[in-house]
Design an enzyme around this catalytic site. Sequence first.
Site, mmCIF file in Angstrom:
data_model
loop_
_atom_site.group_PDB
_atom_site.id
_atom_site.type_symbol
_atom_site.label_atom_id
_atom_site.label_comp_id
_atom_site.label_asym_id
_atom_site.label_seq_id
_atom_site.Cartn_x
_atom_site.Cartn_y
_atom_site.Cartn_z
ATOM 1 N N PRO A 93 0.813 -1.217 0.000
ATOM 2 C CG PRO A 93 -0.690 -1.507 1.762
ATOM 3 C CD PRO A 93 0.578 -2.046 1.196
ATOM 4 C CD GLU A 120 0.571 -6.510 11.465
ATOM 5 O OE1 GLU A 120 0.035 -5.401 11.331
ATOM 6 O OE2 GLU A 120 -0.047 -7.586 11.356
ATOM 7 N NE ARG A 158 -7.258 -7.215 -20.757
ATOM 8 C CZ ARG A 158 -7.199 -6.070 -21.428
ATOM 9 N NH1 ARG A 158 -6.226 -5.215 -21.192
ATOM 10 N NH2 ARG A 158 -8.096 -5.785 -22.334
ATOM 11 C CG ASP A 173 -10.216 -3.446 -23.007
ATOM 12 O OD1 ASP A 173 -11.268 -3.772 -23.541
ATOM 13 O OD2 ASP A 173 -9.328 -4.222 -22.672
#
Length: 249
Positions: A93, A120, A158, A173
């Site tokens: 994150p 953690e 992809r 897309d």
Amino acid sequence: MRVDILTTFPEMFGAGAGAALNSSIPSRARASGALEWYATNIRDYATDKHQKTDDRPFGGGPGMVMMCQPVWDAVNAVEAMDPRPATRVLLTPQGRRLTQGIVESLAAKPRLLLIAGHYEGIDERVIEALAPMELSIGDYVLSGGELAAMVLIDAAARLLPGVLGHEDSASQDSFSHVPTGAGTARLLDCPHYTKPRDWMGRSVPEVLLSGDHGAIARWRSEQRRSRTLERRPDLLATLPDPDNASSSG
Ligand code: 9WO
């Protein structure tokens, strides 16, 4: 492209039923030889007699921290398995937000080494020493980096040459480049419709039934612009072209 994932949960990438990468495009990419992936258990590189990969945090606090040595040794051992240079990526994150542009640049690499932390976190010193690209798939906390690694593999798979049956579909897309008055933007996708023509009192936009390919292309282009403006104005914010805000497309 070769992708290695370093994890303490390699079974998440395995052949078991429900494994996300065993369906659809990533498995097709693997079958075609465009993509190979291998999950390596960091625990296999633990030197301690209990194969310990984590310990309590200095300074106290809850949870455990992944130790430097098993991660360092696993990265070096896995990199030595193939002579192609690996681009190291840590899913965290704290990383830079993953975008389609980053996916495109990573899909062009011969080799990726994805590090999926757990507990953690990982001891900061081994992150500094390995200097991976740090990437986040979004502002939420998972139980580990594995699912984020799968997201990256799926998005890259992809884009590999020969993987999509219809070579055009990747470029049409959401988030693909769309020409504008001043360069290119990444726009959201237009809505899609199929049979039946009427469903629960809802009809298909008339233009899509018209057979007028020019009018259909213009309608879709306008839908992309208006939906992007409505739902994700941030995607247009960096564009120099003032006409992007217009609905006259
Ligand atoms: C736990 C936590 C608790 C309170 C406040 C902040 C916090 N951050 C974390 C945390 O980073 N936990 C991690 C679990 C440790 C390393 C791997 N984990 C992880 C990776 N969770 N979520 C990701 C992740 C990776 C990429 N994109 C989004 C999330």
